[in-house]
Design a protein around this motif. Structure first.
Motif, PDB file in Angstrom:
ATOM      1  N   PRO A  61       0.844  -1.211   0.000  1.00  0.00           N
ATOM      2  CA  PRO A  61       0.000   0.000   0.000  1.00  0.00           C
ATOM      3  C   PRO A  61       0.871   1.250   0.000  1.00  0.00           C
ATOM      4  N   PRO A  62       0.415   2.287  -0.635  1.00  0.00           N
ATOM      5  CA  PRO A  62       1.222   3.526  -0.674  1.00  0.00           C
ATOM      6  C   PRO A  62       1.407   4.096   0.722  1.00  0.00           C
ATOM      7  N   ALA A  63       2.564   4.663   0.934  1.00  0.00           N
ATOM      8  CA  ALA A  63       2.864   5.267   2.233  1.00  0.00           C
ATOM      9  C   ALA A  63       1.934   6.454   2.478  1.00  0.00           C
ATOM     10  N   PRO A  64       1.446   6.571   3.704  1.00  0.00           N
ATOM     11  CA  PRO A  64       0.543   7.703   3.984  1.00  0.00           C
ATOM     12  C   PRO A  64       1.267   9.033   3.814  1.00  0.00           C
ATOM     13  N   ALA A  65       0.537   9.983   3.343  1.00  0.00           N
ATOM     14  CA  ALA A  65       1.123  11.309   3.149  1.00  0.00           C
ATOM     15  C   ALA A  65       1.495  11.908   4.492  1.00  0.00           C
ATOM     16  N   PRO A  66       2.649  12.544   4.588  1.00  0.00           N
ATOM     17  CA  PRO A  66       3.042  13.142   5.877  1.00  0.00           C
ATOM     18  C   PRO A  66       2.069  14.233   6.286  1.00  0.00           C
ATOM     19  N   ALA A  67       1.837  14.274   7.573  1.00  0.00           N
ATOM     20  CA  ALA A  67       0.920  15.290   8.098  1.00  0.00           C
ATOM     21  C   ALA A  67       1.523  16.667   7.894  1.00  0.00           C
ATOM     22  N   PRO A  68       0.718  17.624   7.564  1.00  0.00           N
ATOM     23  CA  PRO A  68       1.269  18.988   7.371  1.00  0.00           C
ATOM     24  C   PRO A  68       1.896  19.493   8.652  1.00  0.00           C
ATOM     25  N   ALA A  69       2.994  20.169   8.486  1.00  0.00           N
ATOM     26  CA  ALA A  69       3.709  20.709   9.650  1.00  0.00           C
ATOM     27  C   ALA A  69       2.838  21.742  10.352  1.00  0.00           C
ATOM     28  N   THR A  70       2.808  21.610  11.661  1.00  0.00           N
ATOM     29  CA  THR A  70       2.028  22.545  12.468  1.00  0.00           C
ATOM     30  C   THR A  70       2.884  23.765  12.763  1.00  0.00           C
ATOM     31  N   PRO A  71       2.420  24.937  12.436  1.00  0.00           N
ATOM     32  CA  PRO A  71       3.219  26.139  12.753  1.00  0.00           C
ATOM     33  C   PRO A  71       3.508  26.225  14.240  1.00  0.00           C
ATOM     34  N   ALA A  72       4.681  26.752  14.550  1.00  0.00           N
ATOM     35  CA  ALA A  72       5.063  26.873  15.957  1.00  0.00           C
ATOM     36  C   ALA A  72       4.087  27.746  16.724  1.00  0.00           C
ATOM     37  N   SER A  73       3.522  28.742  16.027  1.00  0.00           N
ATOM     38  CA  SER A  73       2.591  29.629  16.713  1.00  0.00           C
ATOM     39  C   SER A  73       1.319  28.917  17.103  1.00  0.00           C
ATOM     40  N   ALA A  74       0.922  27.891  16.310  1.00  0.00           N
ATOM     41  CA  ALA A  74      -0.287  27.145  16.639  1.00  0.00           C
ATOM     42  C   ALA A  74      -0.012  26.039  17.638  1.00  0.00           C
ATOM     43  N   ALA A  75       1.225  25.503  17.658  1.00  0.00           N
ATOM     44  CA  ALA A  75       1.535  24.409  18.561  1.00  0.00           C
ATOM     45  C   ALA A  75       1.533  24.871  20.012  1.00  0.00           C
ATOM     46  N   ALA A  76       2.057  26.019  20.277  1.00  0.00           N
ATOM     47  CA  ALA A  76       2.132  26.504  21.653  1.00  0.00           C
ATOM     48  C   ALA A  76       1.976  28.023  21.646  1.00  0.00           C
ATOM     49  N   PRO A  77       1.293  28.538  22.625  1.00  0.00           N
ATOM     50  CA  PRO A  77       1.147  30.002  22.668  1.00  0.00           C
ATOM     51  C   PRO A  77       2.484  30.671  22.899  1.00  0.00           C
ATOM     52  N   PRO A  78       2.685  31.844  22.374  1.00  0.00           N
ATOM     53  CA  PRO A  78       3.972  32.536  22.580  1.00  0.00           C
ATOM     54  C   PRO A  78       4.187  32.837  24.051  1.00  0.00           C
ATOM     55  N   ARG A  79       5.435  32.752  24.451  1.00  0.00           N
ATOM     56  CA  ARG A  79       5.799  33.026  25.833  1.00  0.00           C
ATOM     57  C   ARG A  79       6.013  34.527  26.008  1.00  0.00           C
ATOM     58  N   VAL A  80       5.296  35.071  26.939  1.00  0.00           N
ATOM     59  CA  VAL A  80       5.370  36.503  27.209  1.00  0.00           C
ATOM     60  C   VAL A  80       6.201  36.711  28.470  1.00  0.00           C
ATOM     61  N   VAL A  81       7.251  37.482  28.338  1.00  0.00           N
ATOM     62  CA  VAL A  81       8.131  37.778  29.460  1.00  0.00           C
ATOM     63  C   VAL A  81       8.026  39.266  29.769  1.00  0.00           C
ATOM     64  N   TYR A  82       7.648  39.553  30.979  1.00  0.00           N
ATOM     65  CA  TYR A  82       7.552  40.940  31.421  1.00  0.00           C
ATOM     66  C   TYR A  82       8.854  41.321  32.118  1.00  0.00           C
ATOM     67  N   ARG A  83       9.525  42.301  31.572  1.00  0.00           N
ATOM     68  CA  ARG A  83      10.796  42.736  32.117  1.00  0.00           C
ATOM     69  C   ARG A  83      10.664  44.162  32.636  1.00  0.00           C
ATOM     70  N   GLN A  84      11.077  44.328  33.856  1.00  0.00           N
ATOM     71  CA  GLN A  84      10.981  45.651  34.452  1.00  0.00           C
ATOM     72  C   GLN A  84      12.060  46.560  33.883  1.00  0.00           C
TER      73      GLN A  84
END
Length: 230
Positions: free
Chosen positions: A69-92
């Motif tokens: 059987p043909p190999a399954p198509a690779p899953a589309p890469a998930t953008p980093a922005s969708a995989a995890a929320p951006p880390r917000v660092v508050y610097r004084q």
């Protein structure tokens, strides 16, 4: 040499295409001539040759293996922005440090531009003093500006005493040293110098003093990390 070639000849006969055979059986002729030479063939022996006939079932190739059987198509890469929320660092923002100068010419550093304000009676600044009967006086303190008006009780141990012959003085005021903000590079240099001085002082300090030194060092380390990138 002829006997050594017989297995190859037999294999060739059995591997002949189906159109060379009428059915699934294959007839093999074993022919021996007058000189004793043995020949295997799929046709009858010649005249004068001793013949042995053997019928065999034609071998068939196994059915072809099913296609993978043909190999399954690779899953589309998930953008980093969708995989995890951006880390917000508050610097004084960097905290300022001020250098203050006393009227005597001594310098010191302060966390605020106010420096070390000191309450002094007005007579220390050259203002005239007046005596009041009874020796007890009242004073009003402005909590916003720090100025004192009215009069104070004579003889207070925590305030300057008037000159000899002066029973009381009518008022006092806060004296503030002149302070100026240091450049951020100079602030970082002085913090590192203070950190180094505490390290040298720690080894000879009493145990009760070492705890206070450690606490001050932690505060300096946090400030160096945030303000100076150390």
């Amino acid at each position: 040499m002829r006997h050594a070639a017989l297995p190859l000849l037999l294999t060739g006969l059995l591997a002949m295409p189906p159109d060379a055979r009428a059915d699934d059986e294959v007839t093999i002729y074993r022919c021996t001539d007058a000189g004793g030479a043995l020949t295997l063939r799929d046709t009858p022996c010649k005249a004068g040759e001793a013949a042995q006939v053997q019928t065999m079932v034609r071998p068939r190739d196994p059915p072809p293996a099913p296609a993978a059987p043909p190999a399954p198509a690779p899953a589309p890469a998930t953008p980093a922005s969708a995989a995890a929320p951006p880390r917000v660092v508050y610097r004084q923002p960097p905290r300022p440090l001020y250098e203050c100068v006393t009227p005597d010419g001594e310098t010191y550093t302060s966390e605020t531009p106010e420096g070390n304000p000191r309450w002094v009676p007005l007579w220390t600044l050259g203002y005239p003093a007046a005596a009041y009967p009874g020796g007890h006086y009242r004073a009003r303190v402005d909590t916003t500006s720090g100025s004192v008006s009215g009069s104070v009780q004579v003889g207070g141990g925590h305030r300057p005493r008037p000159p000899a012959g002066v029973v009381g003085y009518p008022a006092g005021t806060w004296v503030r040293d002149a302070c100026s903000a240091l450049p951020q590079q100079e602030v970082c240099a002085r913090l590192r110098d203070r950190r180094y001085a505490l390290d040298r002082r720690y080894n000879s300090a009493l145990q009760s003093e070492q705890h206070a030194i450690v606490n001050e060092q932690r505060g300096i380390d946090a400030r160096l990390a945030n303000d100076c990138g150390d």
